[in-house]
Design an enzyme around this catalytic site. Structure first.
Site, PDB file in Angstrom:
ATOM      1  N   ASP A  77      50.832 -24.709   5.529  1.00 42.04           N
ATOM      2  CA  ASP A  77      49.206 -23.867   4.922  1.00 42.04           C
ATOM      3  C   ASP A  77      48.264 -24.292   6.379  1.00 42.04           C
ATOM      4  OD1 ASP A  77      50.983 -23.634   2.314  1.00 42.04           O
ATOM      5  OD2 ASP A  77      50.144 -26.297   1.780  1.00 42.04           O
ATOM      6  N   LYS A  93      50.035 -19.697   8.909  1.00 40.62           N
ATOM      7  CA  LYS A  93      51.142 -18.937   9.233  1.00 40.62           C
ATOM      8  C   LYS A  93      50.691 -17.746   8.517  1.00 40.62           C
ATOM      9  CE  LYS A  93      53.856 -21.966   7.764  1.00 40.62           C
ATOM     10  NZ  LYS A  93      53.185 -23.061   7.314  1.00 40.62           N
ATOM     11  N   GLY A 142      54.412 -20.556   0.589  1.00 39.81           N
ATOM     12  CA  GLY A 142      53.239 -19.842  -0.055  1.00 39.81           C
ATOM     13  C   GLY A 142      52.716 -19.564   1.126  1.00 39.81           C
ATOM     14  N   HIS A 143      52.892 -18.141   1.266  1.00 40.92           N
ATOM     15  CA  HIS A 143      52.226 -17.336   3.414  1.00 40.92           C
ATOM     16  C   HIS A 143      50.848 -16.700   2.496  1.00 40.92           C
ATOM     17  CE1 HIS A 143      55.770 -19.022   5.765  1.00 40.92           C
ATOM     18  NE2 HIS A 143      55.138 -19.445   4.887  1.00 40.92           N
TER      19      HIS A 143
HETATM   20  P1  GDP Z   1      50.700 -21.011   5.316  1.00 36.03           P
HETATM   21  O1  GDP Z   1      51.323 -21.390   4.158  1.00 36.03           O
HETATM   22  O2  GDP Z   1      50.302 -21.345   6.559  1.00 36.03           O
HETATM   23  O3  GDP Z   1      50.622 -19.539   6.258  1.00 36.03           O
HETATM   24  O4  GDP Z   1      48.742 -20.901   4.640  1.00 36.03           O
HETATM   25  P2  GDP Z   1      48.158 -21.134   3.510  1.00 36.03           P
HETATM   26  O5  GDP Z   1      48.317 -19.243   3.120  1.00 36.03           O
HETATM   27  O6  GDP Z   1      49.016 -21.386   2.857  1.00 36.03           O
HETATM   28  O7  GDP Z   1      46.485 -21.428   3.562  1.00 36.03           O
HETATM   29  C1  GDP Z   1      45.788 -21.352   4.610  1.00 36.03           C
HETATM   30  C2  GDP Z   1      45.069 -20.601   3.171  1.00 36.03           C
HETATM   31  O8  GDP Z   1      43.716 -20.279   4.411  1.00 36.03           O
HETATM   32  C3  GDP Z   1      45.026 -18.991   3.093  1.00 36.03           C
HETATM   33  O9  GDP Z   1      44.274 -19.341   1.879  1.00 36.03           O
HETATM   34  C4  GDP Z   1      44.873 -18.426   4.120  1.00 36.03           C
HETATM   35  O10 GDP Z   1      43.900 -16.656   3.624  1.00 36.03           O
HETATM   36  C5  GDP Z   1      43.249 -19.209   4.531  1.00 36.03           C
HETATM   37  N1  GDP Z   1      43.126 -18.858   6.111  1.00 36.03           N
HETATM   38  C6  GDP Z   1      44.266 -18.202   6.966  1.00 36.03           C
HETATM   39  N2  GDP Z   1      43.233 -18.447   8.743  1.00 36.03           N
HETATM   40  C7  GDP Z   1      41.970 -19.205   8.190  1.00 36.03           C
HETATM   41  C8  GDP Z   1      40.370 -19.083   8.630  1.00 36.03           C
HETATM   42  O11 GDP Z   1      40.872 -18.658  10.056  1.00 36.03           O
HETATM   43  N3  GDP Z   1      39.563 -19.092   8.099  1.00 36.03           N
HETATM   44  C9  GDP Z   1      39.912 -19.626   6.983  1.00 36.03           C
HETATM   45  N4  GDP Z   1      37.978 -19.768   6.357  1.00 36.03           N
HETATM   46  N5  GDP Z   1      40.378 -19.297   6.071  1.00 36.03           N
HETATM   47  C10 GDP Z   1      41.956 -19.454   6.452  1.00 36.03           C
HETATM   48  P1  IMO Z   2      54.057 -23.459   3.218  1.00 40.01           P
HETATM   49  O1  IMO Z   2      55.489 -22.352   4.228  1.00 40.01           O
HETATM   50  C1  IMO Z   2      53.088 -26.617   1.862  1.00 40.01           C
HETATM   51  C2  IMO Z   2      55.797 -29.847   0.339  1.00 40.01           C
HETATM   52  C3  IMO Z   2      56.079 -29.792  -1.174  1.00 40.01           C
HETATM   53  C4  IMO Z   2      56.676 -31.499  -0.826  1.00 40.01           C
HETATM   54  C5  IMO Z   2      57.692 -31.398   0.452  1.00 40.01           C
HETATM   55  C6  IMO Z   2      58.959 -31.055   0.004  1.00 40.01           C
HETATM   56  O2  IMO Z   2      53.188 -22.365   2.175  1.00 40.01           O
HETATM   57  O3  IMO Z   2      53.555 -24.068   4.827  1.00 40.01           O
HETATM   58  P2  IMO Z   2      60.554 -28.901  -1.045  1.00 40.01           P
HETATM   59  O4  IMO Z   2      59.685 -28.135  -2.951  1.00 40.01           O
HETATM   60  O5  IMO Z   2      60.263 -28.486  -0.466  1.00 40.01           O
HETATM   61  O6  IMO Z   2      61.428 -29.597  -2.311  1.00 40.01           O
HETATM   62  O7  IMO Z   2      58.971 -29.823  -1.941  1.00 40.01           O
HETATM   63  O8  IMO Z   2      57.498 -30.381   0.792  1.00 40.01           O
HETATM   64  N1  IMO Z   2      56.328 -28.319   0.754  1.00 40.01           N
HETATM   65  C7  IMO Z   2      55.484 -28.035   1.129  1.00 40.01           C
HETATM   66  N2  IMO Z   2      53.991 -27.808   1.811  1.00 40.01           N
HETATM   67  N3  IMO Z   2      53.512 -25.706   2.784  1.00 40.01           N
HETATM   68  C8  IMO Z   2      54.566 -25.607   2.333  1.00 40.01           C
HETATM   69  O9  IMO Z   2      54.516 -24.390   2.515  1.00 40.01           O
HETATM   70  C9  IMO Z   2      55.193 -26.311   1.677  1.00 40.01           C
HETATM   71  N4  IMO Z   2      56.874 -26.181   1.147  1.00 40.01           N
HETATM   72  C10 IMO Z   2      56.883 -27.400   0.448  1.00 40.01           C
HETATM   73  O10 IMO Z   2      54.909 -30.176  -1.887  1.00 40.01           O
HETATM   74  O11 IMO Z   2      55.948 -32.701  -0.425  1.00 40.01           O
HETATM   75 MG    MG Z   3      51.167 -22.335   2.385  1.00 41.55          MG
END
Ligand code: GDP
Ligand code: IMO
Ligand code: MG
Length: 429
Positions: A13, A16, A40-41
């Site tokens: 999170d 990416k 979840g991206h």
């Molecule tokens: P990922 O799993 O690495 O793709 O990240 P997630 O989407 O799960 O979580 C990142 C969150 O931060 C999302 O809600 C993005 O829209 C938000 N985000 C990404 N870059 C920035 C940033 O530079 N500033 C802020 N405020 N939000 C960001």
């Molecule tokens: P993105 O790509 C954050 C965590 C789960 C749990 C552990 C194992 O959005 O960064 P699993 O279901 O993979 O066997 O769970 O990994 N986990 C994540 N935490 N971001 C994710 O994906 C994750 N995918 C799995 O919360 O602790």
């Molecule tokens: Mg994510």
């Protein structure tokens, strides 16, 4: 032209999805190489439209990019169709998406087993996403998995599912007191789903290597993060694949000598979802402040993310394990408004100062962060587009992180939008 890997440097999170979207315009291929719909991206397009991608590469949102679900990914057929449907309903052209013939399929029994084993573990649970990721990878390694190519051969598919359920139904019924699954029903459902994406099943390792030969650029989009890696993470509180850059080669069929750039996505503070050690975790109002200001709630499960200060031990470790060439520092804007910003520069473990990731998990659990406090800034930085426009203390924060994190900070996120990015160095250059 090269293959470029983009990985999460912390516990997932980090942003990416946004980073992949930003680079999408300059590449021809975007590949997921591990994980599944545990990811979840989030991508926010310039028109403000927001997308949450779980299984499909974030490159799907860039017209002209071919998106690939690589051999290292685990694919839930029903989820794939739902996600495709959702994107098409929002006007996204999904015709370019390909699925590796060697990608393993998440079957209904994997999801069932993931949920019951977590329940059975009680307090010792990992806090998985419950999507069947671990049980599917278990079957892959045990050599009893079902692959995308099995959708093209009903006889093999039926044999594999019957053999799997012979054993797994006993476990579900006798150990966990659950209902047995009917093999015919499982096969029928999977075939029905499979028929809808069979035309996308391809020899993706061949296509990717041919593309590299033609001089095209391939971006390998990691999911999860370094500390969730089954080899290099905080085992056993990890996912069941290799999100680190080494996994990109195995999970796509692109040789390591093709990879010239590894971009580490690094949040300006730290978050984690699920159980496991987290040395800089905050349990106070400040933790709540970061959660609220940063919108730190899971995209996949909706769970609150645990929050804490930036940890340079983790960053240095990620730089080393992944061979990071450039960092993309995200969410710097979330730190605006703080008098002081603590940064963890090392740990104290049972009275001894350490600067590197401890060898044992016991030590990680005992690690007490050693903080340096940097002066904060109060300005809203979400409209800044050059490094010089940032307040002096925000610049100093980034420079300090750069000194202690093991790679240059080439891009800085100041908001969720694609344009809310400060580029200091061309990461693909
Ligand atoms: P990922 O799993 O690495 O793709 O990240 P997630 O989407 O799960 O979580 C990142 C969150 O931060 C999302 O809600 C993005 O829209 C938000 N985000 C990404 N870059 C920035 C940033 O530079 N500033 C802020 N405020 N939000 C960001
Ligand atoms: P993105 O790509 C954050 C965590 C789960 C749990 C552990 C194992 O959005 O960064 P699993 O279901 O993979 O066997 O769970 O990994 N986990 C994540 N935490 N971001 C994710 O994906 C994750 N995918 C799995 O919360 O602790
Ligand atoms: Mg994510």
């Amino acid at each position: 032209m090269p293959a470029v890997v983009l990985i999460g440097a912390q516990w997932g999170d980090e942003g990416k999805g946004k980073a992949t979207d930003l680079l999408g315009e300059r590449v021809q291929w975007v590949v997921r190489y591990q994980g599944g719909n545990n990811a979840g991206h989030t991508v926010v397009l310039p028109d403000g439209k927001k997308f949450a991608l779980h299984l499909i590469p974030s490159g799907i949102l860039t017209p002209g990019v071919t998106s690939v679900i690589g051999n290292g990914v685990v694919v839930d057929p029903g989820v794939l169709l739902e996600e495709l449907d959702g994107l098409e309903r929002q006007g996204v052209d999904t015709s370019g998406l390909l699925v590796s013939a060697d990608a393993h399929l998440i079957m209904p029994y994997h999801v069932a087993i993931d949920k019951v084993t977590e329940r059975y573990l009680g307090k010792a649970k990992i806090g998985t996403t419950g999507r069947g990721i671990g049980p599917c990878y278990q079957d892959k390694i045990a050599r009893v998995g079902v692959r995308a190519q099995d959708l093209l051969d009903e006889k093999i598919l039926r044999q594999k599912v019957e053999a799997a359920l012979d054993f797994k139904n006993q476990v579900l019924v006798k150990v966990y007191n659950r209902k047995a699954l009917d093999p015919d029903q499982v096969v029928d459902t999977v075939l029905e789903h499979g028929a809808k994406f069979a035309s996308r099943i391809a020899d993706t390792r061949l296509l990717l290597n041919q593309a590299l030969e033609r001089g095209e650029t391939v971006l390998l989009e990691g999911s999860q993060g370094t500390l969730l890696d089954v080899d290099h993470g905080t085992y056993p509180f990890v996912t069941s694949s290799n999100p680190t850059s080494g996994g990109a080669s195995a999970g796509s069929g692109i040789g390591p000598t093709r990879i010239t750039t590894v971009i580490g996505i690094l949040k300006a503070y730290t978050t984690r979802v699920g159980s496991g050690p987290f040395p800089t975790e905050l349990h106070d109002d400040m933790g709540e402040h970061l959660r609220k200001t940063g919108g730190e709630f899971g995209v996949t499960t909706g769970r609150s993310r645990r929050t804490g200060w930036f940890d340079a031990v983790i960053a240095r470790y990620a730089a080393r394990v992944n061979g990071i060439t450039d960092y993309f520092l995200t969410k710097l804007d979330v730190l605006s408004g703080l008098e002081k910003v603590p940064v963890c520069v090392g740990y104290e473990i049972d009275g001894t100062r350490v600067d590197d990731m401890p060898m044992t998990q016991t030590d990680v659990h005992h690690a007490v962060p050693v903080y340096e406090e940097l002066p904060g800034w109060f300005e809203d930085i979400s409209e800044c587009r050059t490094f010089e426009e940032l307040p002096a203390n925000a610049q100093a924060y980034v420079r300090h992180l750069e000194e202690i994190s093991g790679a240059r900070m080439s891009a800085i996120g100041v908001g969720p939008g694609r344009d809310q990015t400060i580029v200091r160095h061309d990461m693909l250059g």
